[in-house]
Design an enzyme around this catalytic site. Structure first.
Site, PDB file in Angstrom:
ATOM      1  N   LYS A 290      40.413 -22.459  46.838  1.00  0.00           N
ATOM      2  CA  LYS A 290      39.121 -23.130  46.749  1.00  0.00           C
ATOM      3  C   LYS A 290      39.162 -24.453  47.523  1.00  0.00           C
ATOM      4  O   LYS A 290      38.234 -24.780  48.261  1.00  0.00           O
ATOM      5  CB  LYS A 290      38.775 -23.376  45.273  1.00  0.00           C
ATOM      6  CG  LYS A 290      37.290 -23.468  45.050  1.00  0.00           C
ATOM      7  CD  LYS A 290      36.897 -23.262  43.612  1.00  0.00           C
ATOM      8  CE  LYS A 290      35.378 -23.390  43.499  1.00  0.00           C
ATOM      9  NZ  LYS A 290      34.881 -23.151  42.185  1.00  0.00           N
TER      10      LYS A 290
ATOM     11  N   LYS B  26      35.417  -9.740  43.110  1.00  0.00           N
ATOM     12  CA  LYS B  26      34.012 -10.128  42.959  1.00  0.00           C
ATOM     13  C   LYS B  26      33.671 -11.235  43.947  1.00  0.00           C
ATOM     14  O   LYS B  26      32.580 -11.290  44.495  1.00  0.00           O
ATOM     15  CB  LYS B  26      33.759 -10.630  41.527  1.00  0.00           C
ATOM     16  CG  LYS B  26      33.830  -9.529  40.478  1.00  0.00           C
ATOM     17  CD  LYS B  26      34.028 -10.088  39.067  1.00  0.00           C
ATOM     18  CE  LYS B  26      34.827  -9.114  38.216  1.00  0.00           C
ATOM     19  NZ  LYS B  26      35.371  -9.669  36.970  1.00  0.00           N
TER      20      LYS B  26
ATOM     21  N   LYS C  79      41.652  -7.352  49.471  1.00  0.00           N
ATOM     22  CA  LYS C  79      41.742  -7.129  48.024  1.00  0.00           C
ATOM     23  C   LYS C  79      40.343  -7.010  47.424  1.00  0.00           C
ATOM     24  O   LYS C  79      39.471  -7.818  47.742  1.00  0.00           O
ATOM     25  CB  LYS C  79      42.482  -8.310  47.370  1.00  0.00           C
ATOM     26  CG  LYS C  79      42.729  -8.096  45.894  1.00  0.00           C
ATOM     27  CD  LYS C  79      43.153  -9.360  45.183  1.00  0.00           C
ATOM     28  CE  LYS C  79      41.954 -10.116  44.654  1.00  0.00           C
ATOM     29  NZ  LYS C  79      42.272 -11.146  43.667  1.00  0.00           N
TER      30      LYS C  79
HETATM   31  P1  TYM Z   1      40.177 -11.050  36.298  1.00  0.00           P
HETATM   32  O1  TYM Z   1      39.013 -10.977  35.383  1.00  0.00           O
HETATM   33  O2  TYM Z   1      39.997 -11.659  37.633  1.00  0.00           O
HETATM   34  O3  TYM Z   1      40.753  -9.609  36.512  1.00  0.00           O
HETATM   35  C1  TYM Z   1      41.094  -8.761  35.421  1.00  0.00           C
HETATM   36  C2  TYM Z   1      42.317  -7.947  35.798  1.00  0.00           C
HETATM   37  O4  TYM Z   1      42.043  -7.132  36.946  1.00  0.00           O
HETATM   38  C3  TYM Z   1      43.076  -7.309  37.908  1.00  0.00           C
HETATM   39  N1  TYM Z   1      42.528  -7.122  39.272  1.00  0.00           N
HETATM   40  C4  TYM Z   1      43.059  -6.316  40.188  1.00  0.00           C
HETATM   41  N2  TYM Z   1      44.119  -5.491  40.173  1.00  0.00           N
HETATM   42  C5  TYM Z   1      44.386  -4.775  41.289  1.00  0.00           C
HETATM   43  N3  TYM Z   1      43.631  -4.827  42.427  1.00  0.00           N
HETATM   44  C6  TYM Z   1      42.547  -5.638  42.493  1.00  0.00           C
HETATM   45  N4  TYM Z   1      41.810  -5.665  43.594  1.00  0.00           N
HETATM   46  C7  TYM Z   1      42.225  -6.435  41.351  1.00  0.00           C
HETATM   47  N5  TYM Z   1      41.234  -7.336  41.066  1.00  0.00           N
HETATM   48  C8  TYM Z   1      41.453  -7.752  39.791  1.00  0.00           C
HETATM   49  C9  TYM Z   1      43.567  -8.731  37.684  1.00  0.00           C
HETATM   50  O5  TYM Z   1      44.866  -8.912  38.207  1.00  0.00           O
HETATM   51  C10 TYM Z   1      43.517  -8.840  36.183  1.00  0.00           C
HETATM   52  O6  TYM Z   1      44.688  -8.324  35.585  1.00  0.00           O
HETATM   53  N6  TYM Z   1      42.894 -14.936  34.728  1.00  0.00           N
HETATM   54  C11 TYM Z   1      42.588 -13.559  34.432  1.00  0.00           C
HETATM   55  C12 TYM Z   1      42.037 -13.365  33.031  1.00  0.00           C
HETATM   56  C13 TYM Z   1      42.945 -13.908  31.986  1.00  0.00           C
HETATM   57  C14 TYM Z   1      44.203 -13.361  31.590  1.00  0.00           C
HETATM   58  C15 TYM Z   1      44.687 -14.220  30.552  1.00  0.00           C
HETATM   59  C16 TYM Z   1      44.955 -12.274  32.022  1.00  0.00           C
HETATM   60  C17 TYM Z   1      42.710 -15.006  31.202  1.00  0.00           C
HETATM   61  N7  TYM Z   1      43.768 -15.174  30.357  1.00  0.00           N
HETATM   62  C18 TYM Z   1      45.917 -13.974  29.956  1.00  0.00           C
HETATM   63  C19 TYM Z   1      46.177 -12.047  31.404  1.00  0.00           C
HETATM   64  C20 TYM Z   1      46.657 -12.884  30.388  1.00  0.00           C
HETATM   65  C21 TYM Z   1      41.543 -13.082  35.449  1.00  0.00           C
HETATM   66  O7  TYM Z   1      40.871 -13.869  36.043  1.00  0.00           O
HETATM   67  O8  TYM Z   1      41.415 -11.755  35.557  1.00  0.00           O
END
Ligand code: TYM
Length: 320
Positions: free
Chosen positions: A110, A192, A189
């Site tokens: 960012k 969103k 990748k």
């Molecule tokens: P978030 O909401 O961005 O994504 C949720 C999960 O989806 C996985 N992911 C992917 N995996 C493979 N290929 C992709 N293109 C792809 N896009 C997303 C992410 O790796 C994730 O596992 N910070 C986290 C949410 C969170 C969290 C936590 C996760 C908050 N606290 C504690 C684990 C433990 C997040 O933004 O995920």
């Protein structure tokens, strides 16, 4: 083993979320103590509309249930229903080096784009650490993009333990080789924020349109092509078994096909892959009280666990 993971309700879940993370949640709920939550506190760093955040959070829980998360097996809850986590976050924050957070890619990206980052985005990995440590998680199933954050969590837990005595369990990230980084419609990748996603439950016609727009190269049809490293092939492979995948690889290597045929095969495979989940989702939409009840029960169970960890941490660092 204790398993924990979370997903942000910043938009509708896409193929990357499913194949990178949600599929692991469903598998790991069997034979483990599993906690899964909708990370609404994290989403507040980007979603600044109360009604939308509330709706997205509810929808994300509904989607997880439709995809096979079983509330009899796993604890499903909203992150903000467990205030103990925010308090634990502060305890961790007091020992978090600025440099550690400055190296985290979400913040760095960012900043490099010239956008102003707020303290919420900067300290995001500390809240994530609190999420994980509150439940004594051994395993955190995620996609590749979250692995760095789990390393931060291990660092923070390790230094707290070193300073105040054994308090936290050190977690390990769990990724799947074939789908830790699912590509989007442009080959980058799927994310969103890159506007290259295909959502799990979008209208099949709209999904098909997006699939037909997946970028491909301009090589002539007859030319043989290497499937490995081709994002269209990689996406197709997510939805089919070994035999179909091998047949597709053979077709690539033989040449003499159009990318349009492959996109159609991908659209068909994706539609049938999520058909049952779509039916289950419709039933849940018709019974929102059930989803609310599952989240309320999950919050009670999650709070019990997080309160015990918080009390342990408070005592060890001199607050009780
Ligand atoms: P978030 O909401 O961005 O994504 C949720 C999960 O989806 C996985 N992911 C992917 N995996 C493979 N290929 C992709 N293109 C792809 N896009 C997303 C992410 O790796 C994730 O596992 N910070 C986290 C949410 C969170 C969290 C936590 C996760 C908050 N606290 C504690 C684990 C433990 C997040 O933004 O995920």
């Amino acid at each position: 083993m204790r398993v924990l993971s979370g997903i942000q309700p910043t938009g509708r879940p896409h193929w990357g979320n499913y194949f990178g993370a949600i599929r692991q949640y469903i598998d790991l709920q069997h034979g483990n103590e599993a906690y899964y939550f909708v990370a609404d506190l994290h989403a507040l760093t980007t979603v600044r509309d109360a009604a939308r955040l509330r709706q997205n959070t509810f929808d994300a829980a509904l989607d997880l249930l439709a995809l096979g998360l079983d509330p009899e097996k796993a604890v499903l809850f909203r992150q903000s229903d467990v205030p103990e986590v925010s308090e634990l976050c502060w305890l961790l924050m007091t020992g978090t080096p600025m440099g550690l957070l400055e190296r985290c890619h979400a913040y760095k990206d960012k900043k490099e784009k010239g956008l102003t980052a707020d303290a919420g985005l900067f300290t995001y990995p500390v809240l994530m650490s609190a999420d994980i440590l509150a439940y004594d998680a051994d395993i955190v199933p995620v996609g590749a993009d979250q692995v760095q954050h789990i390393e931060v969590c291990r660092d923070l837990a390790g230094s707290f333990n070193h300073q105040f005595g054994e308090t936290f369990v050190l977690p390990k990230a769990k990724t799947l080789d074939a789908s830790a980084k699912v590509p989007g419609t442009d080959g980058e990748k799927m994310s969103k924020s890159y506007d290259n996603t295909i959502e799990l439950f979008e209208d099949p016609k709209a999904a098909r349109k997006k699939i037909m727009r997946i970028t491909t190269d301009a090589r002539p049809m007859e030319e043989p092509k290497e499937p490995d490293g081709d994002h269209l092939y990689q996406l197709y492979s997510l939805f089919v078994g070994d035999a179909e995948r091998e047949a597709m690889a053979a077709l690539y290597r033989r040449g003499g096909f159009g990318y349009g045929e492959i996109k159609k095969a991908l659209a068909d495979a994706a539609e049938s892959f999520f058909a049952d989940a779509r039916t289950r989702r419709a039933a849940l939409v018709a019974d929102p009280a059930r989803v609310e009840q599952i989240l309320a029960d999950g919050a009670v169970r999650a709070r019990k666990k997080a309160a015990a960890t918080l009390a342990r941490a408070q005592k060890n660092c001199g607050l009780r």
